[in-house]
Motif scaffolding. Structure first.
Motif, PDB file in Angstrom:
ATOM      1  N   GLN A   1       0.839  -1.208   0.000  1.00  0.00           N
ATOM      2  CA  GLN A   1       0.000   0.000   0.000  1.00  0.00           C
ATOM      3  C   GLN A   1       0.876   1.260   0.000  1.00  0.00           C
ATOM      4  O   GLN A   1       0.576   2.237  -0.680  1.00  0.00           O
ATOM      5  N   GLU A   2       1.950   1.220   0.783  1.00  0.00           N
ATOM      6  CA  GLU A   2       2.861   2.362   0.822  1.00  0.00           C
ATOM      7  C   GLU A   2       3.513   2.573  -0.545  1.00  0.00           C
ATOM      8  O   GLU A   2       3.632   3.705  -1.016  1.00  0.00           O
ATOM      9  N   ARG A   3       3.926   1.490  -1.175  1.00  0.00           N
ATOM     10  CA  ARG A   3       4.527   1.584  -2.515  1.00  0.00           C
ATOM     11  C   ARG A   3       3.519   2.152  -3.510  1.00  0.00           C
ATOM     12  O   ARG A   3       3.857   2.996  -4.343  1.00  0.00           O
ATOM     13  N   LEU A   4       2.271   1.724  -3.401  1.00  0.00           N
ATOM     14  CA  LEU A   4       1.232   2.232  -4.297  1.00  0.00           C
ATOM     15  C   LEU A   4       1.038   3.737  -4.103  1.00  0.00           C
ATOM     16  O   LEU A   4       0.899   4.484  -5.078  1.00  0.00           O
ATOM     17  N   GLN A   5       1.060   4.198  -2.862  1.00  0.00           N
ATOM     18  CA  GLN A   5       0.942   5.636  -2.583  1.00  0.00           C
ATOM     19  C   GLN A   5       2.133   6.408  -3.155  1.00  0.00           C
ATOM     20  O   GLN A   5       1.974   7.511  -3.679  1.00  0.00           O
ATOM     21  N   GLN A   6       3.319   5.816  -3.053  1.00  0.00           N
ATOM     22  CA  GLN A   6       4.506   6.457  -3.630  1.00  0.00           C
ATOM     23  C   GLN A   6       4.357   6.595  -5.146  1.00  0.00           C
ATOM     24  O   GLN A   6       4.705   7.630  -5.721  1.00  0.00           O
ATOM     25  N   TYR A   7       3.846   5.545  -5.778  1.00  0.00           N
ATOM     26  CA  TYR A   7       3.619   5.605  -7.222  1.00  0.00           C
ATOM     27  C   TYR A   7       2.634   6.724  -7.569  1.00  0.00           C
ATOM     28  O   TYR A   7       2.806   7.435  -8.550  1.00  0.00           O
ATOM     29  N   LYS A   8       1.598   6.870  -6.762  1.00  0.00           N
ATOM     30  CA  LYS A   8       0.599   7.905  -7.040  1.00  0.00           C
ATOM     31  C   LYS A   8       1.182   9.308  -6.878  1.00  0.00           C
ATOM     32  O   LYS A   8       0.847  10.218  -7.639  1.00  0.00           O
ATOM     33  N   ILE A   9       2.056   9.491  -5.897  1.00  0.00           N
ATOM     34  CA  ILE A   9       2.706  10.801  -5.713  1.00  0.00           C
ATOM     35  C   ILE A   9       3.595  11.117  -6.912  1.00  0.00           C
ATOM     36  O   ILE A   9       3.567  12.234  -7.443  1.00  0.00           O
TER      37      ILE A   9
ATOM     38  N   GLN B   1       1.719   0.557 -11.073  1.00  0.00           N
ATOM     39  CA  GLN B   1       0.555   0.678 -10.182  1.00  0.00           C
ATOM     40  C   GLN B   1      -0.371  -0.521 -10.358  1.00  0.00           C
ATOM     41  O   GLN B   1      -0.861  -1.081  -9.383  1.00  0.00           O
TER      42      GLN B   1
ATOM     43  N   GLN C   1      -1.329  -3.196  -7.532  1.00  0.00           N
ATOM     44  CA  GLN C   1      -2.724  -3.441  -7.142  1.00  0.00           C
ATOM     45  C   GLN C   1      -3.075  -4.919  -7.266  1.00  0.00           C
ATOM     46  O   GLN C   1      -3.755  -5.488  -6.399  1.00  0.00           O
TER      47      GLN C   1
END
Length: 187
Positions: free
Chosen positions: A45-53, A160, A164
């Motif tokens: 989840q943290e990696r996914l948030q980093q990708y979104k940033i 991403q 997911q």
């Protein structure tokens, strides 16, 4: 047994964006990473948030470049018009903005140079040929940067999606394991 995790096309990263590993065998992945399910899900989840940033930053850069390219093309057209009028020996009539809502008309006759804003409150005077060459080079660089940016965004979207899918696989594996344990307890 298949590998527990693999990266797409063997790419480890692209311009500092780490590649996401596709997890084929969740149990082997957890064992290899030394994580429990909750820790693995939190990491993903943290990696996914980093990708979104990173995606937001790249999209902002893309918008800036998409706005910059028409401006450069417009400047090229203006320089070409100045050169054409000079070659014909005609004066160019131009309206320009003095301040917000206040315009003035100018008659530009036989000019050999133009002034270009370079940014950071810097304006330099160039000959028409130098300005044309500089603007063409800037246009090529902006288009090349936009192509790289689009490729980076596509890579990022792929990462991403992989992340997911991995989150879903880890979660579903955990649910399956809990149900199996529950079924064993009930029998």
């Amino acid at each position: 047994m298949a590998a527990s995790a693999s990266t797409p096309q063997g790419v480890a990263e692209r311009r500092g964006i780490p590649a996401a590993a596709f997890v084929e065998d969740v149990e082997a992945y957890l064992r290899q990473a030394g994580l429990d399910v909750n820790s693995a899900l939190a990491f993903l989840q943290e990696r996914l948030q980093q990708y979104k940033i990173v995606e937001m930053k790249l999209l902002a850069q893309q918008r800036d470049l998409q706005a910059k390219i028409p401006d450069i093309e417009k400047c090229l057209d203006i320089v070409a018009a100045l050169q054409a009028k000079k070659d014909l020996g005609e004066a160019l009539i131009a309206d320009f903005e003095l301040s917000e809502g206040i315009y003035s008309r100018a008659k530009i006759e036989d000019t050999d140079s133009v002034c270009l804003w370079l940014g950071a409150n810097v304006m330099l005077e160039y000959s028409c040929d130098e300005a044309n060459a500089l603007l063409k080079k800037n246009l090529e660089n902006a288009k090349a940067s936009l192509e790289v940016l689009v490729a980076d965004l596509q890579f990022l979207r792929d990462q991403q999606t992989i992340t997911q899918v991995t989150i879903a696989r880890v979660f579903n594996w955990d649910v399956h394991q809990r149900r199996s344990k529950q079924a064993v307890k009930e029998t």
